[in-house]
Design an enzyme around this catalytic site. Structure first.
Site, PDB file in Angstrom:
ATOM      1  N   ASP A 238       0.756  -1.256   0.126  1.00 56.23           N
ATOM      2  CA  ASP A 238      -0.157   0.062  -0.146  1.00 56.23           C
ATOM      3  C   ASP A 238       0.920   1.390  -0.001  1.00 56.23           C
ATOM      4  O   ASP A 238       1.818   1.204  -0.616  1.00 56.23           O
ATOM      5  CB  ASP A 238      -0.873   0.041   1.266  1.00 56.23           C
ATOM      6  CG  ASP A 238      -2.328   0.552   0.840  1.00 56.23           C
ATOM      7  OD1 ASP A 238      -2.421   1.471   0.909  1.00 56.23           O
ATOM      8  OD2 ASP A 238      -3.298  -0.353   0.588  1.00 56.23           O
ATOM      9  N   HIS A 269      -4.073   5.510   3.904  1.00 59.80           N
ATOM     10  CA  HIS A 269      -4.678   4.270   3.640  1.00 59.80           C
ATOM     11  C   HIS A 269      -3.882   3.065   3.908  1.00 59.80           C
ATOM     12  O   HIS A 269      -4.343   2.165   4.290  1.00 59.80           O
ATOM     13  CB  HIS A 269      -4.794   4.403   2.005  1.00 59.80           C
ATOM     14  CG  HIS A 269      -5.684   3.293   1.453  1.00 59.80           C
ATOM     15  ND1 HIS A 269      -5.258   2.015   1.160  1.00 59.80           N
ATOM     16  CD2 HIS A 269      -6.895   3.307   1.537  1.00 59.80           C
ATOM     17  CE1 HIS A 269      -6.385   1.432   0.870  1.00 59.80           C
ATOM     18  NE2 HIS A 269      -7.323   1.868   1.084  1.00 59.80           N
ATOM     19  N   SER A 434     -11.655  -1.963  -0.229  1.00 58.13           N
ATOM     20  CA  SER A 434     -10.128  -2.029   0.236  1.00 58.13           C
ATOM     21  C   SER A 434     -10.070  -2.238   1.840  1.00 58.13           C
ATOM     22  O   SER A 434      -9.047  -2.254   2.403  1.00 58.13           O
ATOM     23  CB  SER A 434      -9.311  -0.617  -0.132  1.00 58.13           C
ATOM     24  OG  SER A 434     -10.216   0.286   0.433  1.00 58.13           O
TER      25      SER A 434
END
Length: 1086
Positions: A238, A269, A434
């Site tokens: 990520d 994120h 996600s």
């Protein structure tokens, strides 16, 4: 009185202790600590939450993820047949290019400075300026070079928007006031969020919903058993992670694979994803003691490259990663280097968990790599167990047009309003698949740590345990929920009694089960229809490679009319890695042409894998699985009710650039949903079924179906060319009574050049291979009747037969027979707007034509210039009523009066005023076409392929009764859930201490073991039981004290004790009596 006072003191001490204990629980359930500072998330009731920056302690946000990929100019990924050193790779490339025809070729190897550069690799990134097809073919001719593909640049757009719901305080419970929320609002940018399933239509007991997803899924049960993820290596691909984030205690390694010189997360994120998996405090993760490996593969500008992923994947294999979370995806399942590397990862026992995509509620929107058989694809639900609107739906589209898609997602779990770690500290709430993906990745990590024999844990066995234990959601079909909702505890029970074996997904075929088996359950089968294809996935938990022994065996149940159906089976010659396919084609036998009823049988499949331990008998493991089949058969419907959908001539991205049919949709430029009646034409299919039509799919050329069986051939948005033999046969079929309906779309070469992609970073152009439809090919098909579409491009609202209509980037009819019916409308010239940014209205644009062919008994033809009104992708106003009217015309020769007597009827155009559209010069359609092949000069048609021929399995009938209910929880062989004991959840609670008010009221647990379920239920049960306990103790002491006061006091009698003189006198008296008795001669009494 002193005694009563002591009792009262004891009572007060006990009561104060119990009340103190009671009050000590309250901060845990969200009360503000006395004197403490308020959390950043505290706000007044009914106040709308303000969006918080990514690093804030508390936020309630929705993350909308969008992905796109583009080819990088002049850069190519050269894949080798094995792993070689950098020097060897350079020598191989030099040797290959030395033999190239253009000896002056400029090229150099692009340096890749990352942790994997010190190790051998199986690919190289090369910059070749002005590379010719010949030089690329020369590279591929080298014996050690496997493939040459363009480098791709990946864009991921993370858009954070505030959740429309009022946010609860951080680390607090959320009380739902009703089983039906007062308003159902969007968490995905302007669209309704919840997809109702009917699950909560009745009244239910209200309860508090905890905000920590690990506790909701009962991870605390496994924590209390001592399982916290220890010894499991989990990788997060990520945006990175800060070095000193307070939520993580076991970050083993952070690596950077981007061109930015930082390891920290600049977006938040990656931190959130890592927190869901392994956070040890506040927003508690599933596996706090797991080894966390952070791979930073996206820049702060949300850009990545295929080569970055390939290097990072190689490093993950080198580090022997156990679980890998990939919260990314995209539609390009033909990015060969990426797909090949995912296969290699799973072949090396890496369990990959990936998000299925955020492109719902449209069907056919699965993202890669989650759509691969060896990857666990995860969809999203909300806390009411409704499928999240944003969650992508199946089926897979790899197999189109000849086959049928597989069931995906594999499993669903919470992906809406999930709490996770903030970028620097604290918690935040996000939604998206996600988010659901790390929930499953964390659960998989925790589950893997519970298995003593880690050799049993592999990508297949873990997926088998997850799907066999999943809880099916009612009212939801398999292309929305897969096998159901994640059940962590049942998965633990199955995994800890697991024996290596094969299994099937789905585990049975029941074409009568509604709605789970949609679309199969929506239409019965009948004699003469196209075979129904069910694509079953074989999961092989015995080894990375396997094979099917002999052939699958078809065994019909005679008492249940199993001999009324024929079955053909095709399958993977090799099951690798860990999986393969089993395609089951079902057709009705001739003797059941007029029969109606239920038919049942099953297919037996034996899978064999090489034993890892050669001491096994024969060096091979085998497993036999049964696939039950149940279908509903009806008599063959009349020809007029049968509609054939042409799937063979629909093309989609990937591999080529096929643009959207609606040019207004600039943020979604690719046509990638498959154009199938069960994907983006699902609503149209459902409408036709409700009107009594039977819809079948043609996945082969037009030469491969019996036109006498069908009333109408439906062609929608066709991009493919046509074989000359197809054109000839269609003309003959229409002369013999077959009717044709065509929904076309725009085609204009000037506009195609205008809408090509240009990426300023890569300086790469992407030219469309066709327009919205392949109008020149369609014109070749219908030219014999004097019909043609134009290259005009029109848009606008209008009214037709009292229905509001919208024409979205459609073409017009350029030529039509003079005795036909043509409807025209005033529309805007969208082509002029695209090319010159000018607006003009064109009057009398012919958009609809109806024609009865002149031959005796001939069919009818209907043309319409736009397909967007029946396409779910970007439909604004549906025209299902028009489709009904056209089918009434083609099937029953009933001309709708609303059209034949319409004021918009005009004289059919002759097509002499402007030339017909021509194919774009230099287009590359032949690269992706099933019809064209490369040729010197213009591409030429390939030889017509043979029609598919199914080899029907020889039945082995069984004279026994079939099972009545095929749906049961999938039970793997040798799995007895009753033998896997679980601890008493309330028997033991790990010692914990409340953190200071500055730590947001969270708990820190020694050794990383979290209270889990204790913290989940504390919001309701602990304060109640503590209060009741205090009352019981108080009542007991009050009763005892009252009894003590109410009883009268009784004095005990005093016993007079003799003095010493009195004792002496008594002794003298006794002696005198004895002397008297002796003198009288009497004996004393004994």
């Amino acid at each position: 009185m002193v005694y009563a006072t002591s009792q009262l003191k004891m009572l007060l001490v006990c009561a104060s202790m119990l009340l103190g204990l009671l009050m000590g629980f309250l901060p845990v359930v969200g009360m503000e600590p006395t004197g403490g500072a308020k959390s950043d998330s505290d706000h007044a009731p009914n106040a709308e939450p303000l969006p918080s920056p990514p690093g804030s302690n508390c936020s309630d946000l929705t993350v909308k993820l969008e992905f796109s990929t583009k080819v990088v100019e002049h850069e190519y990924i050269i894949a080798f047949t094995g792993y070689f050193s950098a020097k060897a790779r350079s020598l191989y490339i030099s040797s290959a290019l030395r033999n190239a025809a253009d000896g002056s070729l400029e090229w150099h190897i692009v340096p890749r400075e990352n942790p994997a550069s010190d190790f051998p690799s199986d690919f190289e990134l090369v910059h070749i300026r002005q590379a010719s097809p010949g030089s690329l073919l020369t590279l591929e001719d080298h014996p050690y070079i496997k493939r040459v593909t363009p480098q791709r640049k990946v864009f991921r757009m993370l858009k954070y928007t505030p959740s429309p719901e009022p946010a609860a305080p951080c680390n607090a419970t959320r009380s739902w006031q009703s089983s039906r929320p007062f308003r159902r609002t969007s968490l995905s940018l302007g669209t309704g969020f919840w997809h109702a399933t009917g699950r909560h239509s009745s009244r239910r007991l209200l309860r508090a919903i905890p905000r920590h997803v690990a506790q909701i899924l009962q991870a605390d049960v496994l924590w209390q058993m001592g399982h916290t993820g220890a010894g499991v290596k989990v990788a997060v691909f990520d945006t990175g992670l800060s070095e000193k984030h307070p939520h993580f205690k076991n970050v083993k390694e952070r690596t950077n694979w981007t061109n930015e010189k930082t390891l920290d997360d600049g977006l938040g994120h990656g931190t959130f994803v890592a927190g869901v998996i392994a956070s040890m405090r506040e927003c508690q993760g599933f596996a706090p003691d797991s080894e966390l490996h952070i791979f930073r593969v996206f820049t702060n500008n949300q850009v990545s490259y295929t080569s970055w992923f390939l290097d990072a994947f190689n490093y993950a294999i080198l580090k022997k990663i156990d679980v890998l979370n990939l919260s990314i995806g995209g539609p390009d399942f033909m990015d060969h280097p990426f797909v090949d590397k995912v296969w290699e990862l799973t072949a090396n026992r890496v369990i990959m968990v990936s998000a299925i995509g955020n492109d719902g509620p449209l069907y056919g929107t699965l993202n890669n790599p989650a759509d691969q058989m060896d990857v666990i694809g995860v969809g999203g639900i909300d806390f009411e167990d409704n499928i999240a609107r944003f969650s992508s739906r199946g089926m897979t589209t790899w197999e189109l047009p000849g086959g049928y898609g597989r069931v995906k997602p594999d499993i669903v779990t919470y992906g809406s309003g999930v709490r996770g770690s903030g970028m620097k500290e604290g918690c935040r709430s996000l939604s998206g698949t996600s988010v659901a993906s790390p929930v499953v990745a964390g659960a998989v990590t925790l589950l893997a740590s519970t298995v003593l024999n880690r050799e049993l844990v592999n990508p297949a066995s873990m997926k088998q345990a997850l799907i066999a234990s999943a809880r099916r959601l009612p009212g939801v079909n398999m292309f929305e929920q897969g096998h159901g909702k994640l059940d962590l505890i049942r998965a633990y029970q199955i995994l800890n009694s697991y024996k290596p074996q094969a299994s099937l997904s789905p585990s049975y075929i029941d074409l009568t089960e509604s709605p789970y088996m949609w679309p199969y359950c929506s239409q019965p089968i009948y004699y003469g229809g196209m075979p129904t294809i069910v694509n079953v996935t074989i999961l092989n938990g015995m080894g990375v490679t396997g094979r099917i022994v002999d052939k699958p065996i078809w065994q019909p149940y005679l008492p249940q009319n199993g001999d009324h159906i024929d079955v053909a089976v095709s399958y993977s010659p090799v099951l690798w890695p860990w999986a393969g396919y089993l395609a089951v084609s079902i057709s009705v036998a001739k003797k059941a042409a007029s029969w109606e009823g239920i038919a049942q049988g099953h297919i037996m499949v034996t899978v064999a894998s090489p034993a890892e331990n050669d001491s096994e008998a024969g060096g091979e493991l085998t497993s036999t699985v049964k696939l039950p089949i149940k279908v509903k058969i009806v008599p063959t419907p009349p020809r007029s009710k049968r509609v054939l959908w042409d799937q063979y001539h629909n093309l989609r991205y990937p591999p080529g650039y096929f643009p959207r049919d609606n040019l207004r949709m600039k943020n979604d430029p690719l046509d990638w949903n498959g154009d199938h009646i069960h994907t983006n034409f699902k609503d149209m299919y459902q409408h036709l079924r409700s009107m009594g039509y039977f819809v079948e799919v043609l996945g082969a050329p037009i030469t491969c179906f019996d036109a006498s069986q069908y009333g109408t051939l439906l062609m929608v948005d066709s991009e493919e060319e046509y074989f000359p033999e197809e054109i000839t046969k269609l003309r003959r079929d229409i002369d013999n009574g077959l009717s044709l309906i065509i929904f076309s779309d725009w085609y204009n070469t000037s506009v195609m050049r205008k809408v090509k992609f240009y990426d300023e970073n890569t300086r790469q152009w992407w030219m469309p291979d066709t327009g919205g439809a392949n109008v020149p090919a369609l014109n070749d098909l219908i030219s014999v009747w004097g019909m043609a579409f134009s290259d005009g491009l029109y848009e606008g609202d209008f009214t037709l037969a009292d229905h509001d209509m919208y024409y979205a980037s459609g073409c017009s009819i350029a030529r039509f027979p003079e005795d036909g019916i043509v409807i025209a409308k005033n529309l805007k010239d969208q082509g002029l707007e695209v090319l010159k940014q000018e607006t003009a209205v064109v009057e009398g644009v012919p958009i609809l034509g109806l024609y009865q062919t002149p031959s005796d008994g001939g069919g009818r033809i209907a043309l319409y210039g736009d397909s967007n009104c029946i396409d779910d992708s970007h439909r604004q106003k549906d025209c299902f009523w028009l489709l009904d009217a056209l089918l009434q015309y083609t099937s029953y020769s009933m001309t709708p009066p609303s059209l034949s007597h319409s004021h918009s009827r005009v004289t059919p155009p002759t097509g002499t005023d402007r030339p017909l559209p021509q194919r774009l010069e230099g287009n590359h359609l032949y690269r992706y076409s099933k019809v064209l092949e490369a040729h010197l000069g213009d591409p030429k048609p390939r030889p017509l392929p043979a029609c598919p021929h199914l080899s029907w399995a020889k039945p082995q009938p069984l004279n026994e009764t079939a099972p009545s209910n095929l749906w049961k929880h999938q039970k793997l062989l040798s799995v007895d859930l009753d033998k896997v004991a679980l601890p008493n959840v309330r028997a033991y609670r790990p010692q914990v201490r409340p953190l200071s008010p500055g730590e947001s009221g969270a708990w820190d647990i020694p050794g990383g073991i979290m209270p889990g379920r204790y913290n989940q239920e504390v919001g309701q049960t602990i304060p109640v039981f503590a209060f009741l306990g205090a009352m019981v103790v108080l009542s007991f002491f009050v009763v005892q004290l009252t009894k003590a006061k109410s009883k009268p006091k009784r004095r005990k009698p005093r016993i007079k004790r003799p003095t010493y003189l009195q004792q002496q006198q008594q002794q003298q008296q006794q002696q005198q009596q004895t002397t008297t008795t002796t003198t009288t001669g009497k004996n004393p009494a004994v």
